[in-house]
Each structure stands twice: as C-alpha cells, then as structure tokens.
Design a protein around this motif. Structure first.
Motif, PDB file in Angstrom:
ATOM      1  N   SER A 193      72.252   8.070 -81.927  1.00 35.51           N
ATOM      2  CA  SER A 193      71.208   8.739 -82.717  1.00 35.51           C
ATOM      3  C   SER A 193      71.241  10.247 -82.500  1.00 35.51           C
ATOM      4  N   THR A 194      71.487  10.660 -81.257  1.00 34.80           N
ATOM      5  CA  THR A 194      71.568  12.089 -80.964  1.00 34.80           C
ATOM      6  C   THR A 194      72.715  12.736 -81.737  1.00 34.80           C
ATOM      7  N   ASN A 197      71.520  13.113 -85.292  1.00 31.25           N
ATOM      8  CA  ASN A 197      70.424  14.077 -85.434  1.00 31.25           C
ATOM      9  C   ASN A 197      70.888  15.514 -85.220  1.00 31.25           C
TER      10      ASN A 197
END
Length: 347
Positions: A193-194, A197
């Motif tokens: 997810s990082t 993002n």
C-alpha cells in the motif's frame, strides 16, 4: 501376560504412527510438487517489491516522467516532493532492486511499451553498488519476463515440502515482514500500500523513525561532515556482466526517443565512497550513458556522495527524511534542465 512397556509401545504405535505416516505422506507430496516446480512464488521482500512495481507499470497510464532503477531510487526518490514542486505533472517511479539490473529494467520497459504505457520522459537510476554485477542475479530479469523464477529448487525431502507449505501459508495467512520492516509496516499488504500511495516509493525503516518531521531532522544536520571511506570498503567498478546488461537495456531504449531519456547515478554514503566520486560517479556515468546511446548531456548533475547521517541502511538507502532532501536537489536539476515544468495555477 504382556508387560506394561509392551502395552505402552502398542498404544503409542496405534496413536502416533498413523500421524507420522500421514505427515510424511503430506511432506513427500509437497516436496515432489516443489521439486517439479520451476519457480518459487516468493523470495521475501525483494519479490514483493519487484512484483508490485511490475503490476504498477502494467496498470498505470503513461506518465509525464517515470523513474526506473534500483532500490536507491525506491528509497531515495520521493515522488510526492516532485509532485509538490511541479503541480499538474504526472510522475511515477517503478524502481525495484539492484539484482534486477539494466536487463530487468529493459524487461519492465518492454512490457510498458507493449501496452502503450511507456512514459513521455524516462530517468534511469543506477547506484554504484550494482556496478559489479553477479551472473546469479540474472534470474531476476528472467523472473520479470516470464513471471516466474526459472531455476529449479534444490531443496529435497522434507525441506522442499516444508518450503512449499510455507509458500502456501504465506498467501493465506498474515505474515510479518522481516526485521525493522515488520516494526514499521507490519505485513506485506501494508508495504505494498505504501508503494502505491507514494507513487512507487517506500520508506527504508532502519533509521530515523523517531524523528517526527523533516524540519526536526534538518535541525540535527549542522556540524555533520562527510566522513572518510572506511578502510574495508571496496571501490565500485563496472564489470563485464553489468555492461552486458546495459547492452540489453540499450536495445530496448532504441524503441523510445532517446532524447527523452536521462541518467542519474544515485549518491553513496561517504563512508563507502572508496575510489572517489570521479571514478564511480562522473566517469561511470559518462561510460554508462555512452553504452546506452545517450547524449552525455543527459547524464544529470546530481549529488554523488552524501552524509552518513542521511543513510538508513547499506551504502545506498536514504532514510525517510533524507530522501526528501535529496529529491529537493533533484527537483532543482529537473527544473533547470526543463525536464519538468512548474505549471502555474489557472483561475
């Protein structure tokens, strides 16, 4: 009359031998499957990085500017800083690890080109740590091209069975990442997810997590100086295997407009800067640019050596705040060269 020992042994045999036989059967089948398989689904965090960046390169639309390179780029180029400096621009990073190398970056580019998603401009990022390429790393470019590792597993019984079961469990059950990555990210999903993002970037968690902000970190910098290289550090020297990988990348670059392709040699920690930046940065950059068929002017002027306090781990990984400082300097170079433009807001 049978002795108590005999009765006990029979009881143990009735209860545990079937379990042992079933366990051996399961491990045997798993070992057989794993031994016949010509790939392994996961080799840890490196695999997650490569797989996710390949997925992003396949799914995202063509960007104005893309970065392609090793983990010094993954942990060192902070795309949100560039988006803040150049509002309205579409910038993405698809950086992976040094094992992938130029041939692997070519494989990623080929996939992007095949889907019509190649970027309008491209910056290739190499850290000197990958100049001495090991032939064993060539399984990584093959992994990107074929979506699997080609080398068969050397694990036998029961290790192969246990590894196959572990890989199945890894897909089905939450598994924390290793070391400091587990402390900062937790598991694989949070790490992935990082990357999404942050437009293809990630935080190297081995240092400076206790500093709350960029401003607080800047306040710690006065008084720090470049340290001399450690006696045990080795010079960064381009070898034949790396040149061979560059040749593969050059073939792929021939499918693009080379006037829109640029080169960055990312900085190394001063304690690892054996041989001096003239050799591993300036001369190496010119040599790589020539090998890739790039104009020498497309080798960008960026920092070659940086303070030890800016690094989280290894000679090449900047920490969470240092990557912003480095990217601010990179943004100035991009603006000066007109590679990205600062769009004015309109009413």
């Amino acid at each position: 009359m049978k002795s108590p020992l005999t009765n006990a042994l029979r009881l143990v045999a009735r209860r545990f031998v079937p379990v042992a036989v079933l366990t051996a059967l399961i491990l045997g089948i798993a070992s057989f499957i794993h031994g016949r398989s010509n790939h392994q689904w996961s080799r840890g965090i490196e695999t997650y990085i490569v797989l996710e960046q390949v997925r992003r390169s396949e799914r995202l639309p063509a960007s104005d500017l893309a970065f392609l390179g090793d983990s010094s780029c993954l942990f060192g180029v902070h795309v949100p800083t560039l988006l803040h400096a150049f509002p309205g621009s579409n910038v993405e990073a698809f950086c992976t690890i040094g094992y992938v190398g130029p041939d692997g970056y070519a494989a990623m580019l080929d996939k992007m080109i095949a889907r019509g998603r190649q970027p309008k401009k491209l910056i290739l990022v190499f850290n000197p740590i990958q100049f001495e390429r090991d032939p064993r790393w060539n399984e990584w470019p093959a992994f990107i091209r074929n979506d699997r590792f080609e080398l068969p597993s050397g694990l036998g019984f029961p290790a192969g069975g246990l590894e196959y079961i572990r890989l199945l469990m890894e897909r089905a059950v939450y598994t924390p990442l290793p070391g400091a990555y587990a402390i900062y990210y937790g598991g694989k999903d949070q790490f992935i997810s990082t990357i999404w993002n942050e437009h293809g970037g990630a935080i190297e968690p081995n240092r400076m997590l206790d500093i709350p902000s960029l401003e607080a970190f800047r306040a710690t910098l006065p008084g720090h100086v470049l340290l001399k290289p450690l006696p045990a550090s080795k010079p960064f020297v381009i070898n034949a295997e790396f040149e061979k990988a560059l040749d593969s990348l050059s073939v792929t670059l021939s499918k693009l407009d080379r006037s829109k392709v640029y080169l960055v040699i990312s900085p190394v920690n001063s304690v690892n800067a054996q041989g001096g930046p003239q050799s591993f940065h300036t001369e190496a950059g010119k040599r790589i640019a020539a090998r890739l068929g790039l104009d020498q002017s497309h080798f960008l002027d960026t920092p070659d050596v940086m303070l030890d306090i800016l690094y989280a781990h290894y000679p090449s990984h900047l920490h969470r705040w240092a990557r912003m400082i480095y990217t601010e300097q990179l943004a100035k170079t991009l603006a000066d060269r007109g590679i990205l433009e600062q769009h004015q807001a309109t009413d």
